[in-house]
Design a protein around this motif. Structure first.
Motif, PDB file in Angstrom:
ATOM      1  N   MET A  50       0.810  -1.224   0.000  1.00  0.00           N
ATOM      2  CA  MET A  50       0.000   0.000   0.000  1.00  0.00           C
ATOM      3  C   MET A  50       0.843   1.274   0.000  1.00  0.00           C
ATOM      4  N   GLU A  51       2.129   1.132  -0.193  1.00  0.00           N
ATOM      5  CA  GLU A  51       3.046   2.268  -0.084  1.00  0.00           C
ATOM      6  C   GLU A  51       2.672   3.417  -1.020  1.00  0.00           C
ATOM      7  N   HIS A  52       2.164   3.121  -2.197  1.00  0.00           N
ATOM      8  CA  HIS A  52       1.830   4.168  -3.173  1.00  0.00           C
ATOM      9  C   HIS A  52       0.318   4.322  -3.338  1.00  0.00           C
ATOM     10  N   LYS A  53      -0.435   3.902  -2.350  1.00  0.00           N
ATOM     11  CA  LYS A  53      -1.891   4.053  -2.359  1.00  0.00           C
ATOM     12  C   LYS A  53      -2.298   4.846  -1.117  1.00  0.00           C
ATOM     13  N   PRO A  54      -2.328   6.168  -1.225  1.00  0.00           N
ATOM     14  CA  PRO A  54      -2.555   6.981  -0.026  1.00  0.00           C
ATOM     15  C   PRO A  54      -3.945   6.834   0.585  1.00  0.00           C
TER      16      PRO A  54
END
Length: 150
Positions: A50-54
């Motif tokens: 989820m690092e690039h899914k704010p």
């Protein structure tokens, strides 16, 4: 006896908050890629994915705020004195756990790292104040009814 009651209240508040946060994580079925209900067992892989899914972290902040409020209310209901102080203690413990999470797992976005400080204390304080206001209203109502009866 008050020590045991207060300790029990803090444990109940933390359990309620942990339950609500873990339910908030499971809010969207696309986020969870494993079968069993063990959100903390797979936490690192979940954060990495989820690092690039704010929006996941926004939902995590919202569920953390709700959890801090409800956990603060649960704690404040059980303790006898210093209801707001114990609710704020719940916020402090949750913030400490969140800071450990941020230190151990470096996959959180910067906005989450900043806003987590602004989430736990105010919402836990609100939970304590909600309970305190309700108890004060009950006391005033009982006092008025006692004066009418006399």
């Amino acid at each position: 006896m008050n020590f045991l009651r207060n300790t029990f209240a803090v444990i109940v508040g933390l359990c309620v908050a942990a339950l609500l946060i873990s339910l908030g994580v499971r809010l969207n079925s696309d986020w969870i890629t494993y079968d069993e209900f063990a959100p903390f067992k797979h936490w690192e892989s979940l954060l990495r994915s989820m690092e690039h899914k704010p929006y996941f972290f926004v939902a995590l902040l919202i569920s953390s705020g709700i959890a801090a409020t409800v956990g603060g209310v649960a704690t404040a209901i059980i303790v006898k004195y210093a209801k707001v102080a114990y609710a704020i203690l719940i916020g402090f413990i949750l913030l400490f756990i969140a800071m450990l999470d941020i230190i151990i797992f470096p996959y959180h976005p910067t906005f989450y790292k900043i806003l987590i400080f602004l989430t736990f204390f105010p919402f836990a304080w609100i939970g304590g104040k909600i309970t305190e206001v309700i108890y004060e209203r009950k006391k005033k109502r009982a006092k008025r009814q006692l004066q009418k009866g006399v």
